[in-house]
Scaffold this motif. Structure first.
Motif, short mmCIF file in Angstrom:
data_model
loop_
_atom_site.label_atom_id
_atom_site.label_comp_id
_atom_site.label_asym_id
_atom_site.label_seq_id
_atom_site.Cartn_x
_atom_site.Cartn_y
_atom_site.Cartn_z
N GLU A 189 31.26 64.50 18.95
CA GLU A 189 30.73 63.00 19.21
C GLU A 189 31.07 62.36 17.80
O GLU A 189 31.12 61.09 18.12
CB GLU A 189 29.04 63.36 19.27
N ALA A 190 31.26 63.10 16.79
CA ALA A 190 31.55 62.67 15.72
C ALA A 190 33.02 61.72 15.76
O ALA A 190 33.33 60.95 15.35
CB ALA A 190 31.59 63.40 14.40
N VAL A 191 34.00 62.59 16.40
CA VAL A 191 35.45 62.12 16.63
C VAL A 191 35.24 60.59 17.42
O VAL A 191 36.29 59.81 17.24
CB VAL A 191 36.09 63.19 17.34
N ARG A 192 34.43 60.97 18.61
CA ARG A 192 34.29 59.81 19.43
C ARG A 192 33.87 58.50 18.80
O ARG A 192 34.27 57.40 18.82
CB ARG A 192 33.31 60.18 20.47
N ILE A 193 32.77 58.77 17.73
CA ILE A 193 32.33 57.49 17.10
C ILE A 193 33.64 57.08 16.09
O ILE A 193 33.61 55.71 15.92
CB ILE A 193 31.28 57.85 16.25
N ALA A 194 33.79 58.11 15.41
CA ALA A 194 35.07 57.51 14.23
C ALA A 194 36.37 56.93 15.07
O ALA A 194 36.98 56.06 14.66
CB ALA A 194 35.44 58.93 13.62
N ARG A 195 36.71 57.20 16.46
CA ARG A 195 37.69 56.86 17.02
C ARG A 195 37.75 55.07 17.18
O ARG A 195 38.75 54.61 17.26
CB ARG A 195 37.84 57.22 18.37
N HIS A 196 36.37 54.53 17.20
CA HIS A 196 36.33 53.28 17.41
C HIS A 196 36.13 52.39 16.06
O HIS A 196 36.02 51.27 16.16
CB HIS A 196 34.97 53.09 18.10
N ASP A 197 36.08 53.12 14.92
CA ASP A 197 36.14 52.40 13.62
C ASP A 197 37.45 51.59 13.68
O ASP A 197 38.58 51.92 13.91
CB ASP A 197 36.30 53.55 12.38
N PRO A 198 37.19 50.41 12.72
CA PRO A 198 38.60 49.44 12.75
C PRO A 198 39.66 49.99 12.18
O PRO A 198 40.95 49.83 12.43
CB PRO A 198 37.72 48.33 12.20
N SER A 199 39.40 50.65 11.08
CA SER A 199 40.70 51.26 10.29
C SER A 199 41.35 52.33 11.00
O SER A 199 42.52 52.27 11.10
CB SER A 199 39.97 51.97 9.05
N VAL A 200 40.47 52.94 11.89
CA VAL A 200 41.29 54.25 12.55
C VAL A 200 42.03 53.41 13.89
O VAL A 200 43.06 53.78 14.21
CB VAL A 200 40.14 55.15 13.21
N VAL A 201 41.27 52.35 14.42
CA VAL A 201 42.02 51.65 15.69
C VAL A 201 43.14 51.00 15.16
O VAL A 201 44.28 51.34 15.77
CB VAL A 201 40.91 50.77 16.09
N LYS A 202 43.30 50.41 13.91
CA LYS A 202 44.48 50.00 13.27
C LYS A 202 45.66 51.04 13.21
O LYS A 202 46.76 50.80 13.32
CB LYS A 202 44.09 49.44 12.16
N GLU A 203 45.39 52.20 12.77
CA GLU A 203 46.24 53.33 12.57
C GLU A 203 46.94 53.72 13.91
O GLU A 203 48.00 54.13 13.93
CB GLU A 203 45.71 54.56 11.86
N TRP A 204 45.77 53.84 14.96
CA TRP A 204 46.35 54.24 16.44
C TRP A 204 47.43 53.22 16.73
O TRP A 204 48.48 53.52 17.56
CB TRP A 204 45.16 54.09 17.21
N ARG A 205 47.04 51.86 16.40
CA ARG A 205 48.11 50.89 17.03
C ARG A 205 49.34 50.88 16.52
O ARG A 205 50.55 50.75 16.66
CB ARG A 205 47.49 49.38 16.82
N GLU A 206 49.34 51.26 14.91
CA GLU A 206 50.69 51.41 14.11
C GLU A 206 51.36 52.71 14.40
O GLU A 206 52.65 52.71 14.34
CB GLU A 206 50.20 51.05 12.75
N ASN A 207 50.61 53.80 14.73
CA ASN A 207 51.21 55.11 14.74
C ASN A 207 51.44 55.78 16.10
O ASN A 207 51.80 56.81 16.19
CB ASN A 207 50.54 55.81 13.81
N PHE A 267 45.58 62.16 12.07
CA PHE A 267 47.19 62.66 11.86
C PHE A 267 48.15 62.07 12.60
O PHE A 267 48.08 61.99 13.82
CB PHE A 267 47.38 64.33 11.66
N ALA A 268 49.10 61.42 12.10
CA ALA A 268 50.25 60.89 12.71
C ALA A 268 51.28 62.05 12.39
O ALA A 268 52.12 61.99 11.10
CB ALA A 268 50.94 59.55 12.22
N GLY A 269 51.71 63.31 13.09
CA GLY A 269 52.39 64.36 12.67
C GLY A 269 51.76 65.21 12.00
O GLY A 269 50.45 65.44 12.19
N ASP A 270 52.27 65.61 10.86
CA ASP A 270 51.61 66.25 9.72
C ASP A 270 50.95 65.39 8.62
O ASP A 270 50.22 65.93 7.71
CB ASP A 270 52.53 67.28 9.00
N GLU A 271 51.17 63.84 8.76
CA GLU A 271 50.50 63.25 7.69
C GLU A 271 49.19 62.76 8.31
O GLU A 271 49.11 62.19 9.27
CB GLU A 271 51.35 62.04 7.49
#
Length: 529
Positions: free
Chosen positions: A29-47, A66-70
């Motif tokens: 549930e914590a992962v699902r909530i964090a997935r919709h945070d604007p900062s996380v959404v931005k990283e999904w779009r970029e990576n 994580f994007a790969g190991d980073e």
């Protein structure tokens, strides 16, 4: 019967929301909530698609992306409310100290109602109010100029704070180099009575020691120093032998850990990162000892009333400067460097003592090594300095050389410090500038050798000024720089600013202070050092 049933249903209805709100979220549930945070959404779009991990830390879920190991994003989720407390990207993911947490360093000192009045008091005490346009007054403003960078640091804007830290550093480098090479210049001339300055200094010292005891914590630097002292006290090797929560704490020289041994013996380390009273005790001792040494140094440089005035100026300059208090209230080990370098000035006329102190300073935090050529070439009987430096070096390095060995010592200290990545310098934020950093580092090394012989004859304030310039030069090239490092060069700079000769106060060299004419400063032969 019916009433009892209704009351039961009502009680159940009231309890159900409470039970539901008290249920903690699971990791999914914590992962699902964090997935919709604007900062996380931005990283999904970029990576693109990111992998994740979730871990419970200090009562909340830390969800890393994580994007790969980073790791490119981090979100902190409250397990009770399901609210995203914080989210970070970029440098703030790996560097917790870059997140602007209030009180992480300096504690109560960072409150504007504490920090700003101290800055004002520093200026009121040391400014020459009769001639405001003197360069010495500009020096005071430059010393407080780190506060502008510091302001943005606590707003978690290190893209702004880091470039700004180089403005006062560069000015103070040039100013100290000018004083050291040109000799006479305008020095600090506070307008207040010496007794007033000294009383104010004593009050401020007592106030900040009280704050340290009542409301401060110990950062990782102080914790590591106490752990190292415990290792020594129990006959264990220091290097490559630290607990997981401070695994890179063995990056300093052995003198740093030895200095903490007396305090660790009085307040033995408990085995965990708790209140760490030994680290508090050491930080307070280093601060007070530096304060006392500056008073004694002022009286040594100038005998008589002018020496009392210089001593009061140095005492107030140390006690009222916010970044000496910053180091104390962080309970770091950085003031140990200040103490040893103040002692080197105090013992400048004695080559054996000077050599021993230079070695102790070098093998505490390594940066003072840049002063060794100048200290070695100073005055007659230089072989005595070399002998004392060598003997002291062998004494403090004997144990690390045997266990765990010089290779491990080098890898854990100098190699680690030289190779670390950090966003707290322009070199870390812009890696393409590395060739320029190397060139500047080579220039500082060359300057260290040049200043050993130029000027040929140096007075104490010139040695202090040039020592400050060299330390600032090293700091300008460091991959990792922080406000705690200001105290490394500050006592030298303070002596240079306060003890420099002025045109209004001609200097007479004499063995007897009574030979001074009115309006002149007597510099005894012993003080020429």
């Amino acid at each position: 019967m019916l009433k009892a049933g209704l009351f039961g249903l009502l009680a159940l209805a009231l309890l159900l929301p409470t039970s539901a709100s008290a249920r903690e979220l699971g990791p999914d549930e914590a992962v699902r909530i964090a997935r919709h945070d604007p900062s996380v959404v931005k990283e999904w779009r970029e990576n693109g698609r990111l992998s994740h991990s979730a871990e419970k830390v200090e009562g909340h879920w830390e969800v890393g992306w994580f994007a790969g190991d980073e790791e490119v994003a981090l979100a902190l989720v409250d397990p009770l409310t399901g609210r995203v407390l914080e989210s970070w990207t970029g440098y703030q993911v790996a560097w917790k100290m870059a997140r602007g947490y209030s009180g992480a360093f300096g504690h109560r000192l960072n409150a504007p109602y504490v920090f700003l009045p101290i800055c004002v008091l520093f200026l009121i005490g040391l400014l020459d109010w009769r001639r405001l346009w003197r360069v010495a007054n500009l020096d005071l403003l430059a010393l407080l100029g780190f506060g502008v960078s510091h302001f943005f640091f606590y707003r978690a804007e290190i893209g702004v704070s880091v470039p700004l830290q180089y403005v006062p550093l560069a000015y103070l480098f040039g100013r100290s180099l000018w004083i050291g090479t040109r000799g006479g210049s305008e020095g600090l001339r506070p307008v207040w009575r010496s007794s007033w300055l000294l009383v104010a200094a004593l009050f401020l010292v007592g106030l900040r020691v009280g704050l340290d005891m009542a409301d401060s914590g110990v950062i990782d630097v102080g914790y590591a120093s106490e752990v190292g002292a415990s290792r020594i006290a129990h006959g264990e090797p220091v290097y490559a032998n630290f607990p997981e929560d401070v695994s890179q704490g063995d990056t300093y020289g052995p003198v740093n850990y030895l200095a903490y041994v007396p305090f660790e013996r009085i307040w033995p380390w408990s085995g965990s990162w708790n209140d760490l009273p030994a680290a508090h005790g050491a930080a307070v001792f280093f601060d007070l000892a530096t304060f006392v040494l500056l008073i004694l140094l002022g009286r040594r440089i100038r005998p008589g009333p002018s020496g009392n005035r210089l001593a009061a100026t140095l005492a107030f300059g140390w006690a009222a400067y916010p970044y000496t208090a910053f180091a104390l209230l962080s309970n770091s080990n950085d003031t140990l460097v200040a103490l040893l370098l103040a002692a080197a000035l105090m013992l400048l006329a004695r080559p054996v003592a000077r050599g021993a102190i230079a070695a102790l300073a070098t093998f505490s935090k390594f940066a003072p090594a840049v002063l060794v050529p100048m200290l070695a070439a100073y005055g007659p009987k230089r072989w005595r300095f070399v002998f004392a430096f060598a003997v002291t070096t062998v004494a403090v390095m004997a144990w690390p050389a045997v266990d765990p060995g010089l290779h491990t010592f080098y890898e854990r200290t100098i190699a680690y410090q030289a190779g670390r990545d950090s966003p707290f310098s322009v070199w870390g934020q812009v890696p393409s500038l590395e060739p320029l950093r190397i060139a500047l580092l080579a220039a500082v090394a060359a300057l260290s050798l040049i200043l050993a012989f130029r000027p040929r004859e140096k007075q104490l304030f010139q040695v202090a000024a040039l020592g400050a310039a060299l330390l600032i030069g090293v700091q300008l090239t460091m991959h990792h720089w922080f406000y705690l490092y200001i105290v490394w060069f500050y006592p030298l700079l303070l002596v240079a600013f306060a003890a420099v000769e002025t045109e209004e106060l001609p200097v007479v060299v004499s063995s007897d202070p009574r030979e001074a004419a009115p309006g002149k400063v007597v510099l005894s032969r012993r003080s020429r050092l």
